[in-house]
Motif scaffolding. Structure first.
Motif, short mmCIF file in Angstrom:
data_model
loop_
_atom_site.label_atom_id
_atom_site.label_comp_id
_atom_site.label_asym_id
_atom_site.label_seq_id
_atom_site.Cartn_x
_atom_site.Cartn_y
_atom_site.Cartn_z
N ARG A 39 0.84 -1.21 0.00
CA ARG A 39 0.00 0.00 0.00
C ARG A 39 0.87 1.25 0.00
O ARG A 39 0.58 2.23 -0.68
CB ARG A 39 -0.92 0.00 1.22
N HIS A 40 1.96 1.20 0.76
CA HIS A 40 2.88 2.33 0.80
C HIS A 40 3.51 2.56 -0.59
O HIS A 40 3.58 3.69 -1.08
CB HIS A 40 3.98 2.08 1.85
N LEU A 41 3.93 1.47 -1.22
CA LEU A 41 4.54 1.61 -2.55
C LEU A 41 3.55 2.19 -3.55
O LEU A 41 3.90 3.02 -4.39
CB LEU A 41 5.07 0.25 -3.04
N ARG A 42 2.30 1.77 -3.43
CA ARG A 42 1.27 2.33 -4.33
C ARG A 42 1.16 3.83 -4.12
O ARG A 42 0.98 4.58 -5.07
CB ARG A 42 -0.07 1.66 -4.05
N SER A 43 1.27 4.27 -2.86
CA SER A 43 1.15 5.71 -2.59
C SER A 43 2.31 6.48 -3.21
O SER A 43 2.21 7.67 -3.46
CB SER A 43 1.06 5.98 -1.08
N LEU A 44 3.44 5.79 -3.46
CA LEU A 44 4.56 6.46 -4.12
C LEU A 44 4.41 6.48 -5.64
O LEU A 44 5.23 7.05 -6.35
CB LEU A 44 5.88 5.74 -3.79
N GLY A 45 3.38 5.79 -6.14
CA GLY A 45 3.15 5.80 -7.58
C GLY A 45 3.41 4.46 -8.26
O GLY A 45 3.29 4.34 -9.48
N TYR A 46 3.78 3.44 -7.49
CA TYR A 46 3.96 2.11 -8.09
C TYR A 46 2.59 1.54 -8.40
O TYR A 46 1.69 1.56 -7.56
CB TYR A 46 4.71 1.17 -7.14
N GLU A 47 2.45 1.04 -9.63
CA GLU A 47 1.19 0.42 -10.00
C GLU A 47 1.33 -1.07 -9.72
O GLU A 47 2.08 -1.77 -10.44
CB GLU A 47 0.95 0.68 -11.49
N ILE A 48 0.68 -1.54 -8.67
CA ILE A 48 0.83 -2.96 -8.29
C ILE A 48 -0.54 -3.60 -8.25
O ILE A 48 -1.43 -3.16 -7.52
CB ILE A 48 1.53 -3.10 -6.92
N GLU A 49 -0.71 -4.63 -9.07
CA GLU A 49 -1.96 -5.40 -9.06
C GLU A 49 -1.93 -6.34 -7.88
O GLU A 49 -0.89 -6.97 -7.62
CB GLU A 49 -2.04 -6.26 -10.33
#
Ligand code: BTN
Length: 324
Positions: A39-49
């Protein structure tokens, strides 16, 4: 650390899901902890399915200079192994100075995606819009007397010129002391700040700004006709993280050459990039304007100019203009 490890594992499987169970086993943490980091990585802009059955799939990484991206690309031994990363700062140089004063070690770097008060030479500003360019400061602690510090500036200019040539295929020119030009326009600038005692340097902050993906029309009017970017010169956007990794590699290489072989090797290389001997220049230094022929740089990096009357002047700081 955990973010970097997750990204490293996900990048190993570019077109497949990696199960949450496998990630949690490899990282030795719970599946809930993995999910939190995702979730943290997604907040940095990583698109993770994410799928409950299959796990996680990294679809796309953002174009950011976060340690999680840079560390995977770094090819240096020690330079840039500790990264202080900020989406926004007043100035990476000011932050690095503060960190160095607090004991940060040689090789630690500061990166910002934007700067509100980017510092240029001679009290000017450095235009620093977000997510387009590179704003980097490196902390160095060379065991040298303060008089040799300007050579570190020339060393960094050589490293930056070489990184720009390798990345773009174009040959830049160094304009004394350390502007980097392409086709007569400035692409990069260096600002070094030094803290020293009478006989030895405590630390040097090497500040480097490189215009990479900024479009011409985004530059403020005052500098639009004299500034350029890598994208403008090559017609193609450049990967900022690849360029950063390349620049750090060159800096480590040239700094090691300076420490092991001395300033002369740096000066020789600087002269090849600068092609300054014999050029007619106009110099503004501390409010005074001097015209003349550039003779050379001396062993401390100062510029020697011969005036029309045959008088030689030694310039330590200022701006030069080339006359054709
Ligand atoms: C120049 O005037 O040519 C020097 C520009 C230096 C800009 C860089 S950007 C990163 C670092 N932090 C700063 O505040 N300035 C330098």
């Amino acid at each position: 650390m955990m973010d970097e490890e997750i990204l490293r594992l996900l990048k190993k499987h570019p077109s497949a899901f990696l199960s949450g169970e496998e990630l949690s086993r490899r990282l030795n943490v719970s599946r809930t902890a993995v999910w939190k980091r995702i979730r943290h990585l997604r907040s940095l802009g990583y698109e993770i399915e994410a799928s409950t059955r299959s796990g996680y799939w990294l679809v796309q990484s953002p174009d950011i200079l976060a340690p999680s991206e840079i560390k995977l690309l770094l090819k240096t031994k020690w330079l840039g192994r500790t990264i202080h990363y900020f989406p926004a700062l007043d100035s990476t140089n000011s932050k690095a100075y503060e960190l160095a004063t607090g004991g940060a070690k040689e090789g630690e770097i500061v990166i910002a995606e934007s700067q509100a008060k980017g510092k240029g030479r001679l009290g000017r500003n450095w235009f620093s819009p977000p997510y387009l360019n590179l704003y980097l400061s490196v902390i160095l602690r060379p065991k040298i007397p303060p008089q040799q510090a300007p050579l570190i500036t020339l060393m960094a200019a050589v490293a930056a010129a070489e990184a720009i040539e390798k990345s773009s295929g174009l040959r830049p020119l160094i304009k004394w002391p350390n502007d980097i030009l392409l086709n007569g326009r400035k692409m990069a600038g260096l600002l070094n700040e030094i803290k020293s005692e009478t006989d030895r340097v405590d630390f040097i902050i090497l500040g480097i700004g490189v215009n990479l993906n900024i479009d011409e029309k985004m530059f403020p009017k005052e500098i639009r006709s004299i500034a350029t970017s890598m994208k403008r010169e090559t017609g193609q956007a450049v990967s900022r993280k690849d360029f950063l990794a390349l620049l750090l590699k060159e800096l480590e290489k040239w700094y090691t050459i300076f420490l092991e072989e001395g300033g002369n090797v740096i000066l020789e290389s600087w002269r090849r990039w600068a092609q300054i001997k014999g050029r007619q220049v106009k110099m503004t230094s501390f409010g005074e304007t001097i015209g003349g022929k550039a003779i050379d740089v001396d062993s401390e990096g100062a510029l020697i100019i011969e005036t029309r009357h045959g008088e030689r002047k030694r310039i330590v700081a200022g701006d030069i203009e080339y006359r054709r």
